[in-house]
Design an enzyme around this catalytic site. Structure first.
Site, short mmCIF file in Angstrom:
data_model
loop_
_atom_site.label_atom_id
_atom_site.label_comp_id
_atom_site.label_asym_id
_atom_site.label_seq_id
_atom_site.Cartn_x
_atom_site.Cartn_y
_atom_site.Cartn_z
N CYS A 197 3.60 1.64 2.55
CA CYS A 197 4.86 0.96 2.21
C CYS A 197 5.73 1.86 1.36
CB CYS A 197 4.57 -0.34 1.47
SG CYS A 197 3.54 -1.51 2.37
N ASP B 22 8.74 29.86 -30.17
CA ASP B 22 9.88 30.41 -30.91
C ASP B 22 9.54 30.29 -32.40
OD1 ASP B 22 12.64 31.30 -31.31
OD2 ASP B 22 12.95 29.26 -32.06
N ASP C 127 13.51 25.03 -29.74
CA ASP C 127 14.26 23.91 -30.29
C ASP C 127 15.02 23.13 -29.23
OD1 ASP C 127 16.46 25.45 -29.65
OD2 ASP C 127 16.98 25.94 -31.71
N ASP D 282 17.14 27.77 -27.11
CA ASP D 282 16.14 28.38 -26.24
C ASP D 282 16.17 27.82 -24.82
OD1 ASP D 282 15.00 29.92 -28.38
OD2 ASP D 282 14.13 28.06 -29.12
N CYS E 46 0.84 -1.20 0.00
CA CYS E 46 0.00 0.00 0.00
C CYS E 46 0.87 1.24 0.00
CB CYS E 46 -0.94 0.01 1.21
SG CYS E 46 -0.07 0.20 2.79
#
Length: 746
Positions: free
Chosen positions: A20, A430, A629, A633, A17
């Site tokens: 854990c 861009d 790109d 950038d 669960c």
């Protein structure tokens, strides 16, 4: 000296669960050198970043009463899958055994066929039932009791704790009634062997169904792994031979035949073919490849035979990096998931407190037989409150969502980006390489004074062979594309800010702007009007003159991608503001924006200032996604709330942004946003269902409705509901597998 950070993947066993998950994560983070640890309950795995040794990590997991093993590669994944299938079969066998014992007892109890538990003549029968039900607890629930004991030793509590306490208490109480009935008031002498057996049967069935459904969530990873062929045909010493892919070396020459998968990344050195890259990029059309073209391991050679040189092998291939990226993203947690984990980590202790309060309330305030009521209510609270569904709610949706994105050629680096993408209010694009193709081409030829387009382009290209400028290369490429032969060039000279000059054939030529033509006394006639029209269409017109007379205009532009307009229309449909950022002049930028429907233009922005422009938008309260790109950038991508790197094939900069778009299409942006919205919506549905189930279920199980309508929940119903809640969460998450993005038409 700084130690190198590495990523270690571990297979974790014993987790049941979300409690854990918290325990294992804390154990891993406590190891010196660990900088990040992410545990995936769905995959039963952990991804650890840092300089810690793998054995130290395993020791920490074992000290927390769980077990771990290092996952190193695809073979380990296959072994893990086989182990999970074996575990699934064991759960089914345990379900059958518990049902074979519990179902007849439950039916006989319902029909009134069972003798009274304290009847002297029925002692033998009940002793046999006691022994058989003990066998069920040991065989079918032994792993739960062991898990509860390990958790207790580690000073934790988890789902196994609740199940072991609930069913164990039911069996101990029933055995006590059978063997020493005088210790229990006559009205409370009732055995609950069938309840314990059926609850265990239902929990095993629920875990088996959950495991089966969980297997479907990792299909994206399995498909990616399946892309890699097992062998490669290598050429050594002039001979072709098939070898295991692991033995391929760098710079070796390999042959790929029609219908075969390309084994590793490389560059074609001989031959021509079409390659299907759809499983990596999402693009359905095969890509033509010739000498010098890059090919990616895992893609399919559809036609033709070629030789290529291996440039990236093993874990360095694009496919291997993509698999690792998807795997890490599936293990990561968005903010909403971390909240659920924090709640889950205190949930089990809280339930134990509620169970004690339920016990005391029924013992002190309940009607007779209060001992029976007390046992039933307490056991029901423990069983119904298991937080399995809560722990699965987020990671199961993240796994499916990230996998679905990968099918669309969208690589999401972490769960936070997946959550944030759906909240974006503004997308900044861009221009070059994002909205446009990123490489200039000749877009228009206007010939005058006896020249035709072919002669104009021939002379212009002949002159530009002396230049290395990108626009010059575009003109030369256009001539070669039309198979136009070039003329000899002499006396080439670049004229700063005006253009170029030279002698083509035997005639002087000038190529440049209006200022150059004016200096040379060349009459342009109607050409300036046509040049202005081309400028308004985002093209760059250049005048060409031969032997003192205007010959025409050659216009060059960075063409807009064919699907940019449709993709931007989809962004508008998602109620996003679309901004374009570029270093180009405002007139050209406005012309591009007008053609594709962009809302706002930020022109003449230097590369280093793009991040500042993104920050300005954020200061206005916008949640910004930056699309670029992924290399030039990078600062702006990092500044944005979500950075999306757009590229193609192996060129995509998957390390520079939160989201990498493998194909060069802007459609990846609305696809990513749509997948994000669908995934977050699915997580919220799962969390709502899990919380409501527990918020409503626990009070009912404790007996809150008994004073009003006499309803006390049966522990068997609680066990079935608990088991099915997990199956429901997993099934709901799997609905994401049927997600389909709808592309708008231009």
């Amino acid at each position: 000296m700084t130690e190198t950070a590495t990523v270690t993947r571990l297979s974790i066993s014993g987790m049941s669960c979300a409690g854990c998950v918290s325990t294992v994560e804390n154990a891993l983070k406590s190891v010196p050198g660990v900088t990040e640890a992410m545990v995936n309950l769905v995959e039963r795995s952990a991804t650890v970043t840092g300089s810690a040794d793998a054995q130290a990590l395993i020791a920490a997991v074992r000290a927390a009463s769980y077990d771990a093993a290092v996952l190193r590669g695809i073979d380990d994944e296959s072994e893990k899958e086989a182990a999970e299938m074996a575990h699934y079969r064991r759960l089914i066998r345990k379900f059958i055994v518990a049902t074979v014992v519990g179902a007849p007892l439950m039916l006989a109890e319902y029909l009134g066929w069972l003798p009274h538990v304290d009847a002297p003549e029925a002692l033998g029968f009940w002793l046999v039932v006691t022994a058989v039900s003990l066998f069920v607890l040991v065989y079918a629930a032994g792993h739960m009791f062991i898990g509860a004991w390990k958790s207790f030793r580690a000073h934790n509590a988890n789902m196994d704790t609740l199940i072991a306490l609930g069913t164990g208490t039911a069996w101990v109480y029933s055995a006590l009634v059978v063997m020493w009935p005088a210790l229990v008031p006559a009205a409370a002498r009732h055995a609950y062997f069938e309840a314990a057996a059926i609850i265990i049967a239902l929990i095993n069935l629920g875990q088996a169904l959950e495991m089966r459904a969980r297997g479907k969530t990792s299909e994206a990873i399995k498909r990616l792994i399946g892309l890699q062929p097992k062998t490669a045909r290598v050429i050594r010493d002039g001979k072709e031979m098939d070898i295991p892919i692991a033995e391929v070396g760098l710079d070796e020459t390999l042959r790929v035949r029609p219908g075969e998968k390309i084994p590793v990344d490389g560059v074609i050195i001989d031959g021509h073919s079409s390659v299907d890259e759809s499983m990596l990029t999402g693009e359905p059309m095969p890509v033509e490849k010739g000498a010098g073209a890059e090919v990616t391991g895992g893609t399919l050679n559809t036609s033709g035979t070629f030789l290529f040189q291996a440039k990236h092998i093993g874990a360095d291939t694009a496919l291997a990096r993509i698999i690792e990226l998807v795997r890490r993203a599936q293990s990561s947690k968005p903010a909403i998931g971390r909240l659920a984990d924090r709640i889950s980590s205190v949930f089990v202790p809280a339930v134990l407190v509620i169970a004690v309060l339920t016990f005391l309330a029924w013992f002190n305030l309940g009607p007779e037989p209060r001992l029976s009521y007390m046992l039933v209510a307490t056991m029901t609270v423990l069983i119904i409150a298991c937080p399995c569904a809560l722990g699965l709610a987020t990671p199961i949706s993240i796994m499916v969502g990230v996998g679905k994105a990968a099918e669309y050629g969208i690589l999401i680096r972490n769960g936070e980006a997946l959550q944030q993408a759906g909240k974006l209010t503004t997308v900044v694009l861009d221009k070059t390489g994002t909205v446009t193709a990123g490489h200039p081409t000749v877009t228009a030829l206007v010939a005058v004074n006896g020249f035709d387009e072919t002669r104009l382009l021939q002379h212009a290209a002949s002159l530009e062979t002396g230049s290395e400028h990108p626009l010059a290369q575009a003109i030369v490429a256009a001539a070669r594309g039309r198979s136009i032969g070039l003329l000899p060039l002499a006396g080439f000279e670049a004229l700063s800010g005006r253009g170029v000059r030279g002698t083509v054939g035997s005639k002087p030529v000038f190529f440049g702007n209006a200022r150059l033509m004016e200096e040379q006394g060349i009459a342009l006639g109607e050409l300036p009007a046509r040049a202005a029209e081309l400028s308004r269409q985002a093209q760059t017109p250049m005048y060409f003159a031969v032997d003192g007379k205007a010959a025409g205009i050659v216009a060059v532009a960075d063409p807009i991608k064919p699907d940019s307009k449709a993709a931007i229309a989809r962004m508008h449909a998602l109620r996003l503001k679309v901004v374009m950022i570029t270093g180009d002049n405002r007139a050209t930028a406005q012309a591009v924006a007008a053609q594709v429907g962009i809302d706002e233009v930020l022109a003449e922005v230097l590369p280093g200032d793009k991040a500042a422009k993104v920050a300005e938008l954020q200061a206005r309260g916008e949640i910004v996604g930056m699309v670029g790109d992924g290399i030039n950038d990078a600062p702006a991508l990092a500044q944005a709330d979500v950075g999306l790197a757009i590229g193609t094939g192996t060129d995509v900069a998957i390390e520079s942004a939160d989201v990498a778009l493998m194909r060069g299409s802007l459609h990846g942006v609305p696809d990513a946003i749509a997948i994000s919205k669908a995934t977050v919506r699915n997580i919220k549905q799962n969390l709502f269902g899990a919380f409501i189930y527990n918020v409503l279920g626990i009070p009912v199980a404790a007996g809150a409705l008994y004073p009003f309508i006499g309803l006390l929940l049966n522990p068997i119903i609680a066990g079935g509901a608990m088991a099915m809640s997990s199956v429901t969460v997993v099934s709901n998450a799997n609905r994401l597998r049927f997600f389909r993005a709808v592309e708008a038409k231009a």
